[in-house]
Design a protein around this motif. Structure first.
Motif, PDB file in Angstrom:
ATOM      1  N   GLY A  70      -6.118 -10.038  94.545  1.00  0.00           N
ATOM      2  CA  GLY A  70      -6.230 -10.414  93.136  1.00  0.00           C
ATOM      3  C   GLY A  70      -6.604  -9.263  92.227  1.00  0.00           C
ATOM      4  O   GLY A  70      -6.886  -9.464  91.043  1.00  0.00           O
ATOM      5  N   ALA A  72      -6.552  -6.259  89.650  1.00  0.00           N
ATOM      6  CA  ALA A  72      -5.693  -6.046  88.476  1.00  0.00           C
ATOM      7  C   ALA A  72      -4.898  -4.753  88.556  1.00  0.00           C
ATOM      8  O   ALA A  72      -3.987  -4.535  87.772  1.00  0.00           O
ATOM      9  N   PRO A 116      -9.503 -15.677  88.411  1.00  0.00           N
ATOM     10  CA  PRO A 116      -9.354 -16.695  87.367  1.00  0.00           C
ATOM     11  C   PRO A 116      -7.978 -17.345  87.478  1.00  0.00           C
ATOM     12  O   PRO A 116      -6.992 -16.646  87.713  1.00  0.00           O
ATOM     13  N   GLU A 120      -1.804 -14.745  83.747  1.00  0.00           N
ATOM     14  CA  GLU A 120      -1.844 -13.299  83.980  1.00  0.00           C
ATOM     15  C   GLU A 120      -2.271 -12.986  85.421  1.00  0.00           C
ATOM     16  O   GLU A 120      -1.671 -12.131  86.093  1.00  0.00           O
ATOM     17  N   ALA A 121      -3.312 -13.688  85.893  1.00  0.00           N
ATOM     18  CA  ALA A 121      -3.780 -13.449  87.260  1.00  0.00           C
ATOM     19  C   ALA A 121      -2.706 -13.864  88.267  1.00  0.00           C
ATOM     20  O   ALA A 121      -2.512 -13.186  89.292  1.00  0.00           O
ATOM     21  N   ARG A 124      -0.187 -11.127  88.532  1.00  0.00           N
ATOM     22  CA  ARG A 124      -0.726  -9.970  89.253  1.00  0.00           C
ATOM     23  C   ARG A 124      -0.811 -10.244  90.757  1.00  0.00           C
ATOM     24  O   ARG A 124      -0.435  -9.412  91.588  1.00  0.00           O
TER      25      ARG A 124
ATOM     26  N   LEU B   3      -7.463  -9.720  82.854  1.00  0.00           N
ATOM     27  CA  LEU B   3      -7.936  -9.683  84.239  1.00  0.00           C
ATOM     28  C   LEU B   3      -8.715  -8.399  84.536  1.00  0.00           C
ATOM     29  O   LEU B   3      -9.777  -8.438  85.168  1.00  0.00           O
ATOM     30  N   ALA B   4      -8.188  -7.263  84.074  1.00  0.00           N
ATOM     31  CA  ALA B   4      -8.874  -5.989  84.335  1.00  0.00           C
ATOM     32  C   ALA B   4     -10.254  -5.978  83.672  1.00  0.00           C
ATOM     33  O   ALA B   4     -11.240  -5.512  84.284  1.00  0.00           O
ATOM     34  N   LEU B   6     -12.112  -8.565  82.945  1.00  0.00           N
ATOM     35  CA  LEU B   6     -12.980  -9.499  83.673  1.00  0.00           C
ATOM     36  C   LEU B   6     -13.518  -8.833  84.949  1.00  0.00           C
ATOM     37  O   LEU B   6     -14.709  -8.942  85.275  1.00  0.00           O
ATOM     38  N   GLN B   7     -12.647  -8.123  85.652  1.00  0.00           N
ATOM     39  CA  GLN B   7     -13.089  -7.497  86.901  1.00  0.00           C
ATOM     40  C   GLN B   7     -14.061  -6.349  86.633  1.00  0.00           C
ATOM     41  O   GLN B   7     -15.000  -6.118  87.412  1.00  0.00           O
TER      42      GLN B   7
END
Lengths: 274, 249
Positions: A70, A72, A116, A120-121, A124, B3-4, B6-7
Protein backbone atom coordinates in the motif's frame (compact mmCIF):
# COMPACT_ATOMS: atom_id res chain seq x y z
CA UNK A 1 -0.42 -12.11 -16.93
CA UNK A 2 0.39 -14.71 -14.29
CA UNK A 3 -1.83 -17.75 -13.90
CA UNK A 4 -3.97 -18.59 -10.88
CA UNK A 5 -2.61 -20.65 -8.03
CA UNK A 6 -3.88 -24.24 -7.87
CA UNK A 7 -6.68 -25.10 -5.47
CA UNK A 8 -5.15 -26.79 -2.45
CA UNK A 9 -7.27 -27.75 0.51
CA UNK A 10 -4.81 -29.11 3.09
CA UNK A 11 -4.12 -28.07 6.67
CA UNK A 12 -0.86 -26.54 7.80
CA UNK A 13 1.09 -24.71 10.48
CA UNK A 14 3.48 -21.81 10.55
CA UNK A 15 7.05 -23.13 10.75
CA UNK A 16 8.77 -21.56 13.75
CA UNK A 17 12.31 -22.24 14.97
CA UNK A 18 11.03 -23.83 18.17
CA UNK A 19 9.70 -26.67 16.00
CA UNK A 20 12.50 -27.03 13.44
CA UNK A 21 13.65 -30.35 14.91
CA UNK A 22 10.10 -31.74 14.90
CA UNK A 23 9.70 -30.95 11.21
CA UNK A 24 13.16 -32.21 10.24
CA UNK A 25 13.34 -35.33 12.38
CA UNK A 26 9.77 -36.61 12.59
CA UNK A 27 6.79 -36.95 10.29
CA UNK A 28 4.52 -34.09 11.32
CA UNK A 29 0.91 -34.65 10.19
CA UNK A 30 0.45 -31.43 8.22
CA UNK A 31 -0.24 -30.93 4.52
CA UNK A 32 1.94 -27.82 4.22
CA UNK A 33 3.95 -25.33 6.25
CA UNK A 34 4.05 -21.58 5.97
CA UNK A 35 7.19 -19.53 6.64
CA UNK A 36 7.79 -15.80 7.00
CA UNK A 37 9.52 -14.94 3.71
CA UNK A 38 11.81 -12.26 5.15
CA UNK A 39 13.37 -14.69 7.64
CA UNK A 40 14.82 -16.58 4.68
CA UNK A 41 15.65 -13.71 2.30
CA UNK A 42 19.26 -13.90 3.45
CA UNK A 43 22.48 -14.67 1.62
CA UNK A 44 23.13 -18.04 3.24
CA UNK A 45 23.66 -19.91 6.48
CA UNK A 46 21.47 -22.15 8.56
CA UNK A 47 18.03 -20.55 7.98
CA UNK A 48 18.11 -21.09 4.23
CA UNK A 49 19.62 -24.57 4.68
CA UNK A 50 16.80 -25.57 7.02
CA UNK A 51 14.18 -24.23 4.64
CA UNK A 52 15.66 -26.31 1.80
CA UNK A 53 15.45 -29.41 3.99
CA UNK A 54 11.88 -28.67 5.05
CA UNK A 55 10.91 -28.05 1.43
CA UNK A 56 12.08 -31.56 0.55
CA UNK A 57 9.46 -32.91 2.96
CA UNK A 58 6.52 -30.49 2.83
CA UNK A 59 4.92 -28.00 0.46
CA UNK A 60 5.89 -24.51 1.65
CA UNK A 61 3.88 -21.29 1.47
CA UNK A 62 5.90 -18.04 1.60
CA UNK A 63 4.17 -15.38 3.67
CA UNK A 64 5.68 -11.89 3.65
CA UNK A 65 5.30 -8.98 6.04
CA UNK A 66 7.44 -6.29 4.35
CA UNK A 67 6.33 -5.87 0.74
CA UNK A 68 4.38 -2.73 1.73
CA UNK A 69 1.89 -3.13 -1.08
CA UNK A 70 0.00 0.00 0.00
CA UNK A 71 2.98 2.35 -0.12
CA UNK A 72 2.43 5.56 -2.06
CA UNK A 73 5.89 5.50 -3.64
CA UNK A 74 6.18 2.15 -5.40
CA UNK A 75 7.80 -1.07 -4.26
CA UNK A 76 11.39 -1.63 -3.10
CA UNK A 77 13.11 -3.29 -6.04
CA UNK A 78 15.87 -4.82 -3.88
CA UNK A 79 13.17 -6.46 -1.77
CA UNK A 80 11.44 -7.83 -4.88
CA UNK A 81 14.73 -9.16 -6.27
CA UNK A 82 15.48 -11.04 -3.07
CA UNK A 83 11.95 -12.42 -2.82
CA UNK A 84 12.13 -13.54 -6.45
CA UNK A 85 15.36 -15.42 -5.68
CA UNK A 86 13.69 -17.21 -2.77
CA UNK A 87 10.57 -18.00 -4.80
CA UNK A 88 12.63 -19.44 -7.65
CA UNK A 89 14.55 -21.69 -5.27
CA UNK A 90 11.70 -22.87 -3.03
CA UNK A 91 8.92 -23.12 -5.65
CA UNK A 92 6.32 -22.36 -3.00
CA UNK A 93 2.70 -23.37 -2.86
CA UNK A 94 1.66 -19.73 -2.42
CA UNK A 95 3.36 -16.34 -2.14
CA UNK A 96 1.43 -13.95 0.04
CA UNK A 97 1.68 -10.62 1.83
CA UNK A 98 -0.70 -8.17 3.48
CA UNK A 99 -2.97 -5.39 2.31
CA UNK A 100 -1.04 -2.84 4.32
CA UNK A 101 1.96 -0.54 4.11
CA UNK A 102 5.14 -0.10 6.15
CA UNK A 103 7.46 2.04 3.99
CA UNK A 104 7.32 5.78 3.36
CA UNK A 105 10.06 8.21 2.37
CA UNK A 106 13.00 6.01 3.35
CA UNK A 107 11.30 5.02 6.60
CA UNK A 108 10.16 1.49 7.37
CA UNK A 109 7.76 0.95 10.27
CA UNK A 110 8.05 -2.85 10.27
CA UNK A 111 4.34 -3.06 11.02
CA UNK A 112 1.21 -3.75 8.98
CA UNK A 113 -0.14 -0.22 8.82
CA UNK A 114 -3.67 0.38 7.55
CA UNK A 115 -4.51 1.52 4.03
CA UNK A 116 -7.27 4.10 3.58
CA UNK A 117 -10.11 2.66 1.52
CA UNK A 118 -10.08 5.40 -1.13
CA UNK A 119 -9.93 5.40 -4.92
CA UNK A 120 -6.41 6.84 -4.86
CA UNK A 121 -5.16 4.10 -2.52
CA UNK A 122 -6.86 1.44 -4.65
CA UNK A 123 -5.07 2.74 -7.76
CA UNK A 124 -1.74 2.70 -5.94
CA UNK A 125 -2.26 -0.77 -4.43
CA UNK A 126 -3.25 -2.19 -7.81
CA UNK A 127 -0.22 -0.66 -9.53
CA UNK A 128 2.04 -2.12 -6.84
CA UNK A 129 0.42 -5.56 -7.12
CA UNK A 130 0.92 -5.52 -10.90
CA UNK A 131 4.60 -4.65 -10.34
CA UNK A 132 5.09 -7.45 -7.78
CA UNK A 133 3.30 -10.09 -9.84
CA UNK A 134 5.24 -9.08 -12.96
CA UNK A 135 8.59 -9.41 -11.16
CA UNK A 136 7.70 -12.68 -9.44
CA UNK A 137 5.97 -14.10 -12.50
CA UNK A 138 3.12 -15.49 -10.45
CA UNK A 139 -0.18 -14.61 -8.85
CA UNK A 140 0.14 -13.44 -5.26
CA UNK A 141 -2.27 -13.75 -2.37
CA UNK A 142 -3.04 -10.71 -0.21
CA UNK A 143 -4.27 -10.92 3.36
CA UNK A 144 -6.72 -8.67 5.16
CA UNK A 145 -4.82 -7.31 8.20
CA UNK A 146 -6.20 -6.53 11.63
CA UNK A 147 -6.62 -2.81 12.06
CA UNK A 148 -7.01 -0.44 14.97
CA UNK A 149 -7.74 2.73 13.05
CA UNK A 150 -10.10 3.81 10.28
CA UNK A 151 -9.46 6.92 8.21
CA UNK A 152 -11.89 9.71 7.44
CA UNK A 153 -12.60 10.03 3.75
CA UNK A 154 -12.95 6.31 3.00
CA UNK A 155 -15.34 5.79 0.11
CA UNK A 156 -15.72 2.02 0.37
CA UNK A 157 -15.67 -0.78 2.92
CA UNK A 158 -12.66 -3.03 3.42
CA UNK A 159 -14.36 -5.88 1.57
CA UNK A 160 -15.35 -3.61 -1.31
CA UNK A 161 -11.72 -2.48 -1.55
CA UNK A 162 -10.48 -6.09 -1.52
CA UNK A 163 -13.00 -7.15 -4.16
CA UNK A 164 -12.00 -4.30 -6.48
CA UNK A 165 -8.29 -5.04 -5.86
CA UNK A 166 -8.71 -8.70 -6.78
CA UNK A 167 -10.82 -7.91 -9.85
CA UNK A 168 -8.39 -5.32 -11.22
CA UNK A 169 -5.14 -7.19 -10.59
CA UNK A 170 -6.09 -10.87 -10.78
CA UNK A 171 -4.50 -11.36 -7.36
CA UNK A 172 -5.92 -13.95 -5.01
CA UNK A 173 -6.79 -13.73 -1.36
CA UNK A 174 -5.59 -15.00 1.96
CA UNK A 175 -8.54 -14.69 4.31
CA UNK A 176 -7.45 -14.21 7.91
CA UNK A 177 -10.55 -15.07 9.89
CA UNK A 178 -9.07 -13.82 13.15
CA UNK A 179 -8.30 -10.48 11.52
CA UNK A 180 -11.90 -10.20 10.30
CA UNK A 181 -13.06 -10.91 13.86
CA UNK A 182 -10.64 -8.36 15.38
CA UNK A 183 -11.33 -5.59 12.85
CA UNK A 184 -15.11 -6.17 12.99
CA UNK A 185 -14.98 -5.79 16.77
CA UNK A 186 -12.69 -2.74 16.65
CA UNK A 187 -14.61 -0.90 13.92
CA UNK A 188 -18.10 -2.17 14.62
CA UNK A 189 -18.83 -3.79 11.28
CA UNK A 190 -20.55 -7.11 10.66
CA UNK A 191 -18.01 -9.91 10.19
CA UNK A 192 -20.51 -11.91 8.13
CA UNK A 193 -20.93 -8.95 5.77
CA UNK A 194 -17.16 -9.09 5.24
CA UNK A 195 -17.30 -12.84 4.47
CA UNK A 196 -20.25 -12.34 2.12
CA UNK A 197 -18.63 -9.34 0.47
CA UNK A 198 -15.32 -10.79 -0.68
CA UNK A 199 -15.07 -12.89 -3.86
CA UNK A 200 -15.03 -16.43 -2.43
CA UNK A 201 -13.63 -17.93 -5.62
CA UNK A 202 -10.42 -15.91 -5.16
CA UNK A 203 -9.65 -17.18 -1.64
CA UNK A 204 -6.79 -19.69 -1.76
CA UNK A 205 -5.78 -19.81 1.88
CA UNK A 206 -7.20 -19.15 5.33
CA UNK A 207 -5.35 -18.06 8.46
CA UNK A 208 -6.47 -18.74 12.01
CA UNK A 209 -4.85 -17.21 15.09
CA UNK A 210 -5.46 -15.99 18.58
CA UNK A 211 -5.89 -12.41 19.72
CA UNK A 212 -5.89 -10.56 23.01
CA UNK A 213 -8.00 -7.90 24.68
CA UNK A 214 -6.29 -4.52 24.73
CA UNK A 215 -7.56 -1.34 26.28
CA UNK A 216 -10.92 -0.87 24.55
CA UNK A 217 -9.93 -2.83 21.44
CA UNK A 218 -8.83 -6.30 20.35
CA UNK A 219 -5.17 -6.84 19.45
CA UNK A 220 -4.01 -9.35 16.84
CA UNK A 221 -1.32 -10.85 19.05
CA UNK A 222 -0.88 -14.43 17.75
CA UNK A 223 0.03 -15.48 21.28
CA UNK A 224 -2.92 -17.63 22.31
CA UNK A 225 -5.20 -20.38 20.98
CA UNK A 226 -7.94 -19.60 18.47
CA UNK A 227 -11.00 -18.46 20.44
CA UNK A 228 -14.55 -19.78 20.16
CA UNK A 229 -15.81 -16.75 18.26
CA UNK A 230 -13.12 -17.15 15.60
CA UNK A 231 -13.85 -20.88 15.26
CA UNK A 232 -17.54 -20.04 14.72
CA UNK A 233 -16.61 -17.46 12.10
CA UNK A 234 -14.27 -19.99 10.45
CA UNK A 235 -17.12 -22.50 10.22
CA UNK A 236 -19.27 -19.87 8.50
CA UNK A 237 -16.41 -18.95 6.19
CA UNK A 238 -15.85 -22.57 5.18
CA UNK A 239 -19.52 -22.94 4.32
CA UNK A 240 -19.07 -20.14 1.82
CA UNK A 241 -15.58 -20.97 0.57
CA UNK A 242 -15.65 -24.75 0.40
CA UNK A 243 -12.40 -26.68 0.83
CA UNK A 244 -9.45 -24.29 1.07
CA UNK A 245 -5.94 -24.45 2.55
CA UNK A 246 -6.09 -23.53 6.23
CA UNK A 247 -3.30 -22.92 8.70
CA UNK A 248 -2.79 -21.73 12.27
CA UNK A 249 -0.39 -18.89 13.03
CA UNK A 250 1.37 -18.67 16.39
CA UNK A 251 4.19 -16.14 16.73
CA UNK A 252 4.48 -15.66 20.47
CA UNK A 253 4.07 -17.88 23.54
CA UNK A 254 4.71 -20.75 21.18
CA UNK A 255 3.55 -24.06 22.72
CA UNK A 256 4.80 -27.60 22.02
CA UNK A 257 3.95 -28.74 18.51
CA UNK A 258 1.43 -31.28 19.84
CA UNK A 259 -0.76 -28.45 21.14
CA UNK A 260 -0.82 -26.72 17.77
CA UNK A 261 -1.58 -30.01 16.01
CA UNK A 262 -4.49 -30.53 18.39
CA UNK A 263 -5.75 -27.05 17.50
CA UNK A 264 -5.33 -27.85 13.83
CA UNK A 265 -7.46 -30.96 14.26
CA UNK A 266 -10.33 -28.62 15.16
CA UNK A 267 -9.96 -26.95 11.77
CA UNK A 268 -9.91 -30.36 10.09
CA UNK A 269 -13.09 -31.34 11.93
CA UNK A 270 -14.90 -28.17 10.88
CA UNK A 271 -13.63 -28.55 7.31
CA UNK A 272 -14.76 -32.17 7.15
CA UNK A 273 -18.24 -31.19 8.29
CA UNK A 274 -18.88 -29.33 5.03
CA UNK B 1 -4.77 14.75 2.30
CA UNK B 2 -3.50 12.32 -0.32
CA UNK B 3 -2.01 8.86 0.31
CA UNK B 4 1.61 10.06 0.46
CA UNK B 5 0.71 12.83 2.91
CA UNK B 6 -1.24 10.42 5.09
CA UNK B 7 1.72 8.03 5.20
CA UNK B 8 4.11 10.86 6.05
CA UNK B 9 1.80 11.91 8.90
CA UNK B 10 1.70 8.31 10.12
CA UNK B 11 5.49 8.20 10.02
CA UNK B 12 5.68 11.36 12.11
CA UNK B 13 3.22 9.88 14.60
CA UNK B 14 5.29 6.72 15.00
CA UNK B 15 8.62 8.52 15.29
CA UNK B 16 7.64 11.64 17.25
CA UNK B 17 4.10 11.00 18.54
CA UNK B 18 3.27 14.62 17.81
CA UNK B 19 -0.21 16.01 18.46
CA UNK B 20 -0.18 17.55 15.00
CA UNK B 21 0.27 14.21 13.28
CA UNK B 22 -2.38 12.61 15.51
CA UNK B 23 -4.85 15.30 14.47
CA UNK B 24 -4.07 14.71 10.80
CA UNK B 25 -4.77 11.00 11.30
CA UNK B 26 -8.15 11.62 12.93
CA UNK B 27 -7.22 11.73 16.64
CA UNK B 28 -8.25 8.12 17.29
CA UNK B 29 -5.92 7.96 20.24
CA UNK B 30 -6.67 4.37 21.22
CA UNK B 31 -5.88 3.03 17.75
CA UNK B 32 -2.89 5.32 17.27
CA UNK B 33 -1.48 4.21 20.62
CA UNK B 34 -1.59 0.56 19.50
CA UNK B 35 0.50 1.34 16.41
CA UNK B 36 2.88 3.51 18.42
CA UNK B 37 3.35 0.72 20.97
CA UNK B 38 3.83 -1.93 18.26
CA UNK B 39 6.47 0.21 16.56
CA UNK B 40 8.56 0.88 19.62
CA UNK B 41 8.14 -2.56 21.18
CA UNK B 42 9.23 -4.21 17.95
CA UNK B 43 12.42 -2.13 17.75
CA UNK B 44 13.26 -2.66 21.42
CA UNK B 45 12.73 -6.39 20.91
CA UNK B 46 14.93 -6.33 17.81
CA UNK B 47 17.83 -4.78 19.74
CA UNK B 48 17.34 -7.13 22.70
CA UNK B 49 17.46 -10.12 20.40
CA UNK B 50 20.54 -8.85 18.55
CA UNK B 51 22.57 -7.99 21.67
CA UNK B 52 21.68 -10.50 24.43
CA UNK B 53 25.09 -10.51 26.10
CA UNK B 54 25.59 -6.75 25.83
CA UNK B 55 22.21 -6.41 27.52
CA UNK B 56 23.39 -8.60 30.40
CA UNK B 57 26.63 -6.62 30.62
CA UNK B 58 24.93 -3.23 30.74
CA UNK B 59 21.95 -4.31 32.81
CA UNK B 60 18.28 -4.14 31.82
CA UNK B 61 17.70 -0.46 32.56
CA UNK B 62 20.85 0.90 30.93
CA UNK B 63 20.29 -1.22 27.82
CA UNK B 64 16.68 -0.10 27.56
CA UNK B 65 17.66 3.56 27.97
CA UNK B 66 20.27 3.22 25.20
CA UNK B 67 17.72 1.44 23.01
CA UNK B 68 15.19 4.24 23.48
CA UNK B 69 17.83 6.83 22.61
CA UNK B 70 18.66 4.90 19.47
CA UNK B 71 15.02 4.45 18.44
CA UNK B 72 14.31 8.16 19.01
CA UNK B 73 17.25 9.23 16.84
CA UNK B 74 17.43 6.50 14.22
CA UNK B 75 14.11 5.38 12.70
CA UNK B 76 14.50 2.15 10.70
CA UNK B 77 14.90 2.44 6.96
CA UNK B 78 15.68 -1.01 5.55
CA UNK B 79 13.07 -3.57 4.53
CA UNK B 80 14.55 -6.06 6.96
CA UNK B 81 14.74 -5.63 10.72
CA UNK B 82 18.04 -7.53 10.58
CA UNK B 83 19.62 -4.26 9.40
CA UNK B 84 18.39 -2.21 12.34
CA UNK B 85 21.01 -3.30 14.92
CA UNK B 86 23.84 -2.21 12.57
CA UNK B 87 23.72 1.41 13.69
CA UNK B 88 23.43 0.73 17.42
CA UNK B 89 27.19 0.89 18.00
CA UNK B 90 27.20 4.59 17.04
CA UNK B 91 24.54 5.32 19.65
CA UNK B 92 26.50 3.33 22.22
CA UNK B 93 29.57 5.45 21.53
CA UNK B 94 27.50 8.56 22.26
CA UNK B 95 25.82 7.13 25.35
CA UNK B 96 28.92 5.40 26.77
CA UNK B 97 31.84 7.43 25.36
CA UNK B 98 34.30 6.16 27.99
CA UNK B 99 33.46 2.45 27.64
CA UNK B 100 35.34 0.79 24.77
CA UNK B 101 34.36 -2.57 26.29
CA UNK B 102 30.73 -1.74 25.48
CA UNK B 103 31.57 -0.72 21.91
CA UNK B 104 33.60 -3.88 21.34
CA UNK B 105 30.94 -6.15 22.86
CA UNK B 106 28.39 -4.56 20.51
CA UNK B 107 30.72 -5.16 17.56
CA UNK B 108 31.12 -8.83 18.53
CA UNK B 109 27.38 -9.47 18.67
CA UNK B 110 26.69 -7.56 15.43
CA UNK B 111 29.42 -9.45 13.61
CA UNK B 112 28.21 -12.82 14.90
CA UNK B 113 24.69 -12.01 13.68
CA UNK B 114 25.95 -10.93 10.27
CA UNK B 115 28.17 -13.99 9.89
CA UNK B 116 25.25 -16.30 10.74
CA UNK B 117 23.43 -15.40 7.51
CA UNK B 118 26.37 -14.41 5.30
CA UNK B 119 26.78 -16.06 1.90
CA UNK B 120 27.70 -19.74 1.90
CA UNK B 121 31.19 -20.83 0.84
CA UNK B 122 32.92 -24.19 0.97
CA UNK B 123 36.29 -24.34 2.77
CA UNK B 124 39.25 -24.84 0.50
CA UNK B 125 40.36 -28.45 0.05
CA UNK B 126 44.08 -29.05 0.59
CA UNK B 127 44.35 -30.69 -2.86
CA UNK B 128 43.71 -27.27 -4.39
CA UNK B 129 47.12 -26.14 -3.11
CA UNK B 130 49.14 -28.94 -4.70
CA UNK B 131 49.96 -27.33 -8.05
CA UNK B 132 49.75 -23.71 -6.91
CA UNK B 133 52.34 -21.10 -7.86
CA UNK B 134 52.71 -19.27 -4.54
CA UNK B 135 54.30 -16.23 -6.17
CA UNK B 136 51.05 -15.46 -7.96
CA UNK B 137 48.48 -17.14 -5.69
CA UNK B 138 45.47 -15.08 -4.66
CA UNK B 139 43.60 -16.28 -1.56
CA UNK B 140 39.87 -15.80 -1.14
CA UNK B 141 38.65 -15.48 2.44
CA UNK B 142 35.17 -16.56 3.51
CA UNK B 143 32.48 -13.92 2.85
CA UNK B 144 31.34 -14.30 6.47
CA UNK B 145 34.66 -12.95 7.84
CA UNK B 146 34.56 -9.70 9.84
CA UNK B 147 37.63 -8.10 11.47
CA UNK B 148 37.93 -5.40 14.12
CA UNK B 149 40.50 -3.80 16.39
CA UNK B 150 40.42 -4.90 20.03
CA UNK B 151 41.54 -2.70 22.90
CA UNK B 152 39.77 -4.33 25.86
CA UNK B 153 39.12 -7.82 27.21
CA UNK B 154 35.73 -7.79 25.46
CA UNK B 155 36.33 -11.26 24.01
CA UNK B 156 36.76 -12.74 27.49
CA UNK B 157 33.73 -10.82 28.77
CA UNK B 158 31.57 -11.97 25.86
CA UNK B 159 32.69 -15.59 26.22
CA UNK B 160 31.89 -15.60 29.94
CA UNK B 161 28.47 -14.05 29.34
CA UNK B 162 27.75 -16.53 26.57
CA UNK B 163 28.69 -19.43 28.84
CA UNK B 164 26.65 -17.83 31.64
CA UNK B 165 29.65 -17.77 33.96
CA UNK B 166 31.01 -14.86 35.97
CA UNK B 167 32.33 -12.22 33.59
CA UNK B 168 35.64 -10.50 34.39
CA UNK B 169 35.93 -6.78 35.08
CA UNK B 170 36.52 -4.73 31.95
CA UNK B 171 40.19 -3.83 31.48
CA UNK B 172 42.29 -2.39 28.69
CA UNK B 173 44.63 -4.84 26.98
CA UNK B 174 48.33 -4.27 27.53
CA UNK B 175 48.73 -4.51 23.77
CA UNK B 176 45.92 -3.83 21.35
CA UNK B 177 44.89 -6.83 19.26
CA UNK B 178 42.05 -7.82 17.03
CA UNK B 179 38.89 -9.86 16.66
CA UNK B 180 37.92 -12.22 13.89
CA UNK B 181 34.34 -13.40 13.41
CA UNK B 182 33.37 -15.87 10.72
CA UNK B 183 31.15 -18.90 10.17
CA UNK B 184 32.25 -22.52 9.94
CA UNK B 185 29.45 -24.50 8.34
CA UNK B 186 26.45 -23.14 10.27
CA UNK B 187 28.16 -21.96 13.44
CA UNK B 188 29.49 -18.44 13.94
CA UNK B 189 32.99 -18.28 15.44
CA UNK B 190 34.84 -15.61 17.43
CA UNK B 191 38.62 -15.53 17.90
CA UNK B 192 40.91 -12.99 19.52
CA UNK B 193 44.16 -12.44 17.61
CA UNK B 194 47.21 -10.29 18.13
CA UNK B 195 47.70 -7.08 16.17
CA UNK B 196 50.04 -8.73 13.66
CA UNK B 197 47.56 -11.45 12.70
CA UNK B 198 44.76 -8.89 12.45
CA UNK B 199 46.83 -6.82 10.03
CA UNK B 200 47.81 -9.95 8.11
CA UNK B 201 44.16 -10.98 7.69
CA UNK B 202 43.24 -7.46 6.63
CA UNK B 203 46.12 -7.50 4.14
CA UNK B 204 44.74 -10.68 2.54
CA UNK B 205 41.18 -9.34 2.68
CA UNK B 206 42.35 -6.28 0.74
CA UNK B 207 44.16 -7.95 -2.16
CA UNK B 208 44.36 -11.70 -1.52
CA UNK B 209 47.97 -11.95 -2.68
CA UNK B 210 49.99 -14.54 -0.77
CA UNK B 211 53.18 -12.90 -2.02
CA UNK B 212 51.86 -9.60 -0.67
CA UNK B 213 51.24 -11.25 2.70
CA UNK B 214 54.81 -12.59 2.73
CA UNK B 215 56.18 -9.17 1.83
CA UNK B 216 54.18 -7.53 4.62
CA UNK B 217 55.39 -10.06 7.19
CA UNK B 218 59.01 -9.91 5.99
CA UNK B 219 58.94 -6.15 6.46
CA UNK B 220 57.67 -6.65 10.01
CA UNK B 221 59.65 -9.71 11.10
CA UNK B 222 62.61 -10.10 8.74
CA UNK B 223 63.17 -12.52 5.86
CA UNK B 224 63.16 -15.94 7.50
CA UNK B 225 60.73 -15.24 10.32
CA UNK B 226 58.33 -13.43 7.98
CA UNK B 227 58.11 -16.28 5.49
CA UNK B 228 57.73 -18.79 8.31
CA UNK B 229 54.96 -16.74 9.88
CA UNK B 230 53.12 -16.54 6.55
CA UNK B 231 53.20 -20.34 6.34
CA UNK B 232 51.92 -20.69 9.90
CA UNK B 233 49.07 -18.27 9.27
CA UNK B 234 48.17 -20.05 6.06
CA UNK B 235 47.98 -23.42 7.83
CA UNK B 236 45.94 -22.01 10.71
CA UNK B 237 43.50 -20.19 8.41
CA UNK B 238 43.02 -23.29 6.29
CA UNK B 239 42.32 -25.33 9.42
CA UNK B 240 39.82 -22.74 10.62
CA UNK B 241 38.03 -22.71 7.24
CA UNK B 242 38.79 -19.03 6.76
CA UNK B 243 40.10 -19.66 3.23
CA UNK B 244 37.48 -20.69 0.68
CA UNK B 245 39.26 -20.20 -2.62
CA UNK B 246 42.62 -19.76 -4.30
CA UNK B 247 43.69 -18.94 -7.84
CA UNK B 248 46.76 -18.06 -9.86
CA UNK B 249 46.82 -14.68 -11.57
Amino acid sequence: MSTSNPHFSGYGLGLRKEHYCDFLETSVPVDFVEVISENFMVAGGQPRHILRQVRERYPVALHGVSMSIGTAEGLDTDYLRRLKSLVDEIEPLFVSDHLSWSRSGGFNAHDLLPVPYTDEALDRVCANIHQAQDVLGRTMLFENPSSYLAFEGACMTEWEFITAMARRTGCELLLDVNNVFVSASNHGFDALAFLDGIPAERVRQVHLAGHSQGRDILIDSHDSPVCTGVWELYARAMQRLGPVATMIERDDEIPPLAELLQELSMARTLGAAL
Amino acid sequence: MNLAQLQQAFRRWLVNASDESAQLLGSNHVGLAVYQNNYRAQLVGCLEQAFPNLRRWLGEQAFLAASITHIDNHPPHAWTLDAYPEGFHATLKDVFPQNPDVHELAWIESALNEAFVAADAQPLALEALAELDWDTAVLQLTPSLRCHDLTTNAEAIWSALWQETCAPEAVMLEQAGGLLVWRRQFTSRLRQVDALELQAVQQVQADGSFAGLCEFLVQRLGEDAGVMQAGEYLAAWLGSELIVGVRDV
